[in-house]
Design an enzyme around this catalytic site. Structure first.
Site, mmCIF file in Angstrom:
data_model
loop_
_atom_site.group_PDB
_atom_site.id
_atom_site.type_symbol
_atom_site.label_atom_id
_atom_site.label_comp_id
_atom_site.label_asym_id
_atom_site.label_seq_id
_atom_site.Cartn_x
_atom_site.Cartn_y
_atom_site.Cartn_z
ATOM 1 N N GLU A 21 1.248 -0.919 0.342
ATOM 2 C CA GLU A 21 -0.093 -0.017 -0.369
ATOM 3 C C GLU A 21 0.803 1.375 -0.134
ATOM 4 O OE1 GLU A 21 -3.267 -0.087 -0.487
ATOM 5 O OE2 GLU A 21 -3.699 -2.399 0.026
ATOM 6 N N CYS A 69 -2.385 9.610 2.555
ATOM 7 C CA CYS A 69 -1.430 9.060 1.363
ATOM 8 C C CYS A 69 -2.597 8.373 0.495
ATOM 9 C CB CYS A 69 -1.153 6.960 1.669
ATOM 10 S SG CYS A 69 -2.214 6.520 1.740
#
Ligand SMILES: *[C@@H]1O[C@H](CO)[C@@H](O)[C@H](O)[C@H]1NC(C)=O
Length: 463
Positions: free
Chosen positions: A201, A235
């Site tokens: 991720e 993110c």
């Protein structure tokens, strides 16, 4: 090293013993996790206040509610997710049992990140437990207070870069990593030595396109929240804005007004505005801003790792600021001539984790989605696709591999085992595949295998 080895050894033994497999055990673990989050909410928010000066109100909203919802969902649906799934048969297997059986992979290593130290560690853990795995959890050492608290509440392995490297030399059945792409490559390289699959991720520069004919005030409000919440250390935060030159100053004005409304005249004194995680990241973000005159913000205080919400306009597309993920409260605006130009801009770069489009024209939106790619996309808002357990969350290309949330985490951390159960009866059905050739040809042409099922259990053709 010894401690890490022991933790992995314990997890391995737990898995081998079969203890982690029964649904009751998984449920019990998930309930314990749920209790931990509910009971420690205040302590968790306090730890994050100490780590990045995050608002006490943001932690439940940004992390804890999401974790609780995922735990609830897993508790409700786990039995269904774990059940064997019958699938279509062909004529040769018409009377057989054919199904997919999800089964645990084994020992899963979860490496969390510091920006959302609870969600990014515990969400994968929920799926790992639900899928019947044993897990080894390694929170980030950078979010120091959160890691300390987590270690008090849950058995985890701690440590910095050296310890993580040691840990990665050991063998796991899956590594689930959240963090930057540089470390992501090291994780994948280490995992490759054991042929261990990985979920990465990562992040990248998530573009945010604003069409000139949309409600720019509303768009900027949503973007301002998404960009500056957690001090830009998200993110899926919009990394930069793409818009036509004609609306650039309106965009700047709207963001300036929204910032005033959100954080007051001096964001440094706002209880709702955070800080950068450490000096190294503070310096990195400051150096990205070098040579620009901010149109909004620009103030900083290194003693507090404080950087004001900052907007930069007319940023050249090939500047350093546009090469790496900003991961801080700095919002560049790059102008494009129209939507096609924006699409080209996005496609010339690495595939982003998220793409945001603000536009009222449904057809244009669909076209932009179709002609670009990204891990996920939210239209007329930012980050909200993340909150849906039904949507797979993850990157594509340089923004990562693998997906999670809800059932997607369960699937990601399960092996989909192909199961075919036949009987030893009806052997005649099989004659067509056995040598010698001439007998085979005499019976039926192999190309007409499909028809072999028209034979009853005594080997007599059914007419
Ligand atoms: C945290 O934020 C408050 C404003 O709520 C500010 O007064 C304080 O100085 C900040 N602390 C640190 C360590 O940055």
């Amino acid at each position: 090293v010894r401690m890490e080895r022991q933790a992995v050894q314990r997890a391995r033994e737990a898995f081998q013993s079969g203890r982690t497999r029964p649904l009751e055990f998984r449920l019990q673990q998930l309930h314990a996790l749920q209790r931990m989050i509910t009971e420690k909410e205040t302590e968790i928010a306090t730890a994050l206040k100490q780590d990045i000066n995050r608002s006490q109100y943001d932690t439940p909203l940004l992390e804890l509610i999401g974790i609780e919802n995922e735990i609830k969902l897993a508790i409700d649906r786990m039995a269904q997710w774990a059940a064997p799934r019958p699938v279509e048969k062909n004529v040769l297997t018409i009377s057989d049992e054919v199904y997919i059986q999800p089964e645990p992979l084994g020992v899963v290593l979860i490496i969390g990140a510091w920006n959302y130290p609870w969600a990014l560690t515990l969400l994968p853990l929920v799926g790992a437990i639900a899928a019947g795995n044993a897990a080894v959890v390694k929170p980030s050492e950078l979010s120091e207070y959160s890691s300390l608290l987590l270690r008090e509440l849950y058995p985890v392995v701690t440590g910095g870069v050296a310890e993580t490297q040691d840990l990665l030399r050991l063998r796991f059945d899956h590594v689930f990593f959240t963090g930057g792409s540089t470390t992501g490559k090291l994780v994948m390289e280490a995992a490759a030595q054991h042929l261990t699959p990985v979920t990465l991720e990562l992040g990248g520069k998530s573009p945010c396109y604003i069409d000139k004919d949309c409600e720019i005030r509303v768009a900027c409000r949503r973007i301002t929240w998404g960009k500056f919440v957690n001090c830009g250390q998200t993110c899926i935060a919009p990394d930069y804005i793409l818009c036509e030159p004609s609306i650039q100053s309106q965009v700047v004005d709207c963001i300036r007004l929204t910032l005033l409304e959100f954080y007051g005249a001096d964001p440094k004194c706002s209880p709702d505005y955070g800080r950068i995680i450490n000096q190294r990241h503070f310096n990195r973000i400051m150096s990205l801003m070098e040579g620009y005159t901010p149109v909004v913000g620009g103030q900083s205080d290194s003693s507090q790792c404080y950087i004001a919400p900052t907007v930069l306009k007319d940023v050249p597309p090939h500047s350093r600021l546009m090469q790496e993920e900003i991961f801080g409260p700095v919002l560049p605006i790059v102008t494009v001539s129209d939507m096609d130009d924006a699409i080209r801009f996005v496609n010339e770069r690495e595939k982003p984790l998220a793409l945001y489009i603000f536009c009222n024209d449904k057809k244009a939106v669909k076209r932009m989605i179709e002609e670009t790619t990204s891990g996920g996309v939210t239209v007329n808002d930012v980050m909200m696709h993340y909150t849906l357990s039904s949507l797979p969350f993850g990157g594509v290309g340089h923004s990562g591999m693998g997906r999670y949330h809800g059932k997607h985490t369960f699937d990601q951390l399960s092996h989909q085992r192909a199961c075919l159960i036949r009987s030893l009866k009806m052997e005649s059905v099989n004659l067509a595949r056995y040598p010698p050739q001439d007998r085979r040809r005499a019976r039926r042409s192999p190309t007409r295998w499909q028809q072999t099922a028209d034979i009853n259990s005594n080997g007599q053709p059914i007419v």
